[in-house]
Design an enzyme around this catalytic site. Structure first.
Site, PDB file in Angstrom:
ATOM      1  N   GLU A  90      25.189  86.201  68.704  1.00  0.00           N
ATOM      2  CA  GLU A  90      26.436  86.617  69.337  1.00  0.00           C
ATOM      3  C   GLU A  90      26.318  86.982  70.821  1.00  0.00           C
ATOM      4  O   GLU A  90      27.253  86.764  71.574  1.00  0.00           O
ATOM      5  CB  GLU A  90      27.006  87.821  68.565  1.00  0.00           C
ATOM      6  CG  GLU A  90      27.435  87.512  67.152  1.00  0.00           C
ATOM      7  CD  GLU A  90      28.598  86.544  67.099  1.00  0.00           C
ATOM      8  OE1 GLU A  90      29.586  86.751  67.822  1.00  0.00           O
ATOM      9  OE2 GLU A  90      28.508  85.552  66.353  1.00  0.00           O
ATOM     10  N   SER A 470      46.512 117.924  10.500  1.00  0.00           N
ATOM     11  CA  SER A 470      45.695 119.020   9.973  1.00  0.00           C
ATOM     12  C   SER A 470      44.513 119.380  10.865  1.00  0.00           C
ATOM     13  O   SER A 470      43.874 120.415  10.638  1.00  0.00           O
ATOM     14  CB  SER A 470      45.193 118.655   8.569  1.00  0.00           C
ATOM     15  OG  SER A 470      46.279 118.496   7.685  1.00  0.00           O
TER      16      SER A 470
END
Length: 806
Positions: A90, A470
């Site tokens: 780059e 229950s």
């Protein structure tokens, strides 16, 4: 001579005029283009979006959440090889220029001319790219380029080169959803930036210009050429030797995209629970951009066990109702079966189940083709896998192979262990949930909210409000024990009628078996899940007190004080019930269920910790001889520790002698309670060992009966059993801890009276608080049990709803 002097004077004047005009033009241009430039100083405090990562308790990664997949890495931690690769690709003069590189501009022009107009090199410096990526748009205009150059000069005058490079390497887009070098290295190659080789660095450095042009699968040749071009530039710039470069250029791309999915350990429901929690705490932006590091409570091994136990239970129930037919049918004529089957959506979290298509049925066997896999690029692989289903594989359907299957049927199958055959499967219509929790901390170690998260994201563990039936009864009995009752206190098991007033039918609950047994011990009422005893006990203790205990235990936030609620007629979640039972196991201390142990921000600072206990002496500079540091238990005491143990002992009896005897097969000390609602629309089992609490629920999403004879002991308790057999396999058989003050006395299990010295049959060891003990005598039930009893206090209650059965 005078003419010559005049001529040069004229030229000088013209030059001066043009110089002034040019200077003025440049000054105006500088003013014009820089008057509304973004503030580059903001880069000093820039925090790019960073993905949030969720780790299991063992450190393994289970999920990532991000809008941009990025991991931030400071420049000091970036290897020199990575820097060399990106500078070569780059901006080789990055450390020499002042933001704009004239040499680079000329070099790019010449290179692009030599390439016949093909844009092989760009002229933007890394600083210019930082200016564009952070502060400007991507529009391709001369004005934007000028503004970019001016910003680059300002950035260079404000920040050191290393800071600029750090911003660049962490911000750039590198394809496949990856931003920055750290995320790209991890997701392309499964490595950290420190582990990358020359070829891998060069490929990543080749991507910033145009990631899609160098896609590792769709543009493989172009990607290789660009990577090799970067390698050559690294040689030219003196970063690597020609020999190393030649070796690197011979390597393939070796890109193997990493997939992070909770499906890998069947933790979709758990990961989604964590995601929701973080979003509620900190908001969506913090979740997807804040770079949080989350240590979840999940135990991956236990999670796999929980899913297997629940799925096996759901499949057992579903298969008992018969074969419903294929998922769908596809036309195999004129098309290759693998491509046709690959288009059919399949569940990704039901392994080892696989989708398959029936190719041929003959001779009592079905030949099947398994759904082909896809490569990293999403293309269907060429390889095809086939198998057979024999009579053994369809035995559960109670049909022959040719009656159950036909060519073109799309079905699920799983391999039969030890054979080269497959078993036919079908997605259960029934659903359910299982939660496994540390009873001392509330840490959820496993949570499965249904058969498949891919099929349905609705979490039945903490989102489904269902009647506990229950399984709520222990809260009623714990309230009574805290109010002075003992496990041997006698309660009448006889018909109970509540007069609802003029014009309304009386409420008359009944036991599951429709029978009554007279005076029985409190322990008997729980072990055999007696509705009549529970309602009568609730009437004696008072529903307001039971409502308060239900709130303390976290089962309900505000329970209506109605008698029917004592049978579990309210609605709660599996998570809440498991936490409530944890308080029996931990000595009556309040716990708060959590999926998260700790949260750290992007800098590593802890911003949340579930364990908020204070450590006395932990911050001392030196030992003062007064004992080691200690953790201060600041949890609220919601139940007397002695009562908690009495309930634990009674719930052990449910496993040993009561409605959950199937759980005895685990062979370890366990306690728990079944729960079946009216019409068996919900079945539960919630229980615990000394160090692990587990809740199980099974039911249809749209409540309907599981069957006339369905009970929790038949369907929910076996899921608990199977899970505990796996989870406790390598754990010693640790008994429940007996708190100081408890008296253990031998009593007759049937009557609750003190056992004689020579008595052995039907004798158990019962837990009593100081100052209490078993009765010395027993009043036998009357010959005729009264058929109805009207409770004056109960008559004043309003509304009854429905209640638990078994």
């Amino acid at each position: 001579m005078r003419f010559v002097l005049r001529f040069f004077g004229f030229l000088f004047s013209v030059g001066a005029i043009f110089f002034l005009i040019g200077a003025a033009g440049l000054a105006y241009g500088y003013w014009f283009f820089s008057k509304d430039l973004p503030d580059h100083a903001q880069l000093a405090n820039y925090e790019p979006p960073v993905m949030t990562r969720v780790h299991a308790a063992d450190g393994s990664l289970i999920a990532e959440y991000a809008r941009e997949r990025r991991l931030y890495v400071p420049i000091q931690a970036v290897p020199k090889l990575v820097i060399a690769g990106f500078l070569s690709a780059e901006d080789k003069n990055f450390y020499k220029h002042a933001g704009i590189d004239p040499e680079g501009v000329v070099r790019a022009i010449l290179a692009n001319v030599r390439s016949g107009g093909k844009r092989e090199q760009g002229a933007s410096t890394i600083t210019q790219q930082v200016a564009k990526n952070f502060l400007l748009t991507n529009e391709r205009t001369y004005e934007r380029k000028v503004r970019e150059a001016l910003l680059a000069l300002k950035i260079e005058s404000t920040f050191p080169k290393d800071k600029i490079l750090e911003l660049y390497l962490n911000e750039i887009y590198l394809g496949l959803g990856n931003y920055g070098i750290a995320a790209a290295a991890l997701n392309y190659f499964g490595k950290s930036v420190h582990e990358l080789g020359i070829a891998e660095v060069a490929y990543l450095a080749a991507l910033p210009k145009a990631p899609n042009n160098y896609h590792p699968f769709r543009q493989r040749q172009a990607a290789l050429e660009r990577r090799n071009w970067v390698i050559d530039r690294m040689v030219d710039n003196g970063y690597i030797t020609r020999e190393a470069a030649d070796a690197a250029k011979k390597e393939p791309l070796n890109v193997n995209p990493r997939v992070v999915s909770p499906n890998s350990i069947a933790s979709g429901y758990f990961a989604e629970g964590v995601r929701r929690d973080i979003a509620e705490r900190y908001g969506e932006e913090k979740l997807y951009e804040g770079g949080l590091v989350i240590r979840a409570t999940l135990d991956p091994q236990m999670q796999a066990m929980a899913r297997k136990a629940l799925v096996d239970g759901l499949v057992r129930f579903d298969q008992a109702r018969g074969w419903r037919g294929a998922q769908q049918k596809i036309d195999l004529a004129g098309r290759e079966w693998g491509l046709a089957l690959a288009e059919v959506p399949s569940l990704g979290d039901v392994q080892p189940w696989r989708m398959a298509v029936v190719l041929e049925v003959s001779g009592g066997r079905a030949r099947i083709g398994l759904q082909p896999k896809k490569d990293a690029a999403g293309r269907v692989v060429q390889e095809r896998e086939a198998g057979v289903i024999t009579a053994e594989g369809v035995k559960w359907t109670r049909r022959s192979v040719d009656k159950a299957l036909s060519p073109g049927d799309v079905v699920y199958v799983d391999p039969i262990e030890g054979r080269d055959e497959y078993r036919l499967r079908q997605i259960p219509e029934i659903s359910g949930a299982i939660v496994a929790m540390d009873p001392y901390t509330g840490r959820v170690m496993a949570m499965v909210g249904g058969f498949s998260f891919d099929q349905s994201e609705f979490n039945r563990a903490n989102q489904a409000m269902r009647q506990p039936g229950s399984s709520f009864k222990p809260i009623v009995y714990a309230t009574a024990l805290d109010k002075g009752y003992t496990p041997s206190s006698q309660i009448l098991d006889a018909p109970f009628v509540l007069d609802m007033g003029p014009g309304q039918a009386a409420w008359a609950p009944s036991n599951y078996d429709g029978k009554s047994s007279g005076l029985r011990t409190l322990r008997y009422g729980i072990e055999h899940s007696k509705n009549l005893m529970t309602v009568r006990l609730a009437n004696e203790v008072g529903m307001p007190a039971i409502s308060e205990y239900a709130r303390r235990f976290g089962v309900y936030d505000d329970m209506l004080p109605l008698l029917s609620m004592s049978l579990g007629a309210g609605e709660t979640t599996v998570m809440r019930m498991t936490a409530a039972y944890s308080m029996f196991a931990n000595g009556g201390r309040r716990i708060k269920p959590t999926l998260i142990d700790r949260i750290q921000d992007r800098t590593g600072r802890t911003i949340y910790r579930h364990d908020d206990r204070k450590c006395e002496g932990c911050d001392s500079d030196r030992w003062d001889g007064n004992g080691p540091p200690k953790l201060v238990d600041n949890r609220e005491q919601v139940l007397d520790p002695l009562t908690a143990y009495q309930m634990t002992s009674i719930l052990e009896g449910v496993v040993q002698r009561g409605t959950a005897q199937t759980v005895k097969a685990v062979g370890k000390p366990l306690a728990g309670k079944t729960g079946t609602t009216n019409d068996a629309k919900d079945v539960w089992f919630v229980g615990f060992s000394p160090d692990l609490a587990v809740g199980v629920f099974i039911g249809y999403d749209k409540p309907q009966s599981l069957g006339n004879a369905a009970t929790a002991g038949q369907y929910a308790a076996p899921v608990f059993r199977d899970f505990m057999q796996m989870a406790l396999k390598d754990k010693p058989a640790t008994p429940f801890r007996v708190p100081p003050g408890i008296k253990l006395i031998r009593v007759n299990a049937s009557t609750g009276t003190r056992a004689g010295s020579g008595e052995s049959g039907g004798v158990i060891v019962e837990a009593f608080k100081p100052g209490t003990g078993p009765p010395e005598s027993y009043v036998p039930p009357e010959a005729e049990i009264p058929q109805a009893e009207i409770s004056p206090e109960a008559q004043r209650a309003v509304g009854v709803g429905i209640g638990g059965l078994y």
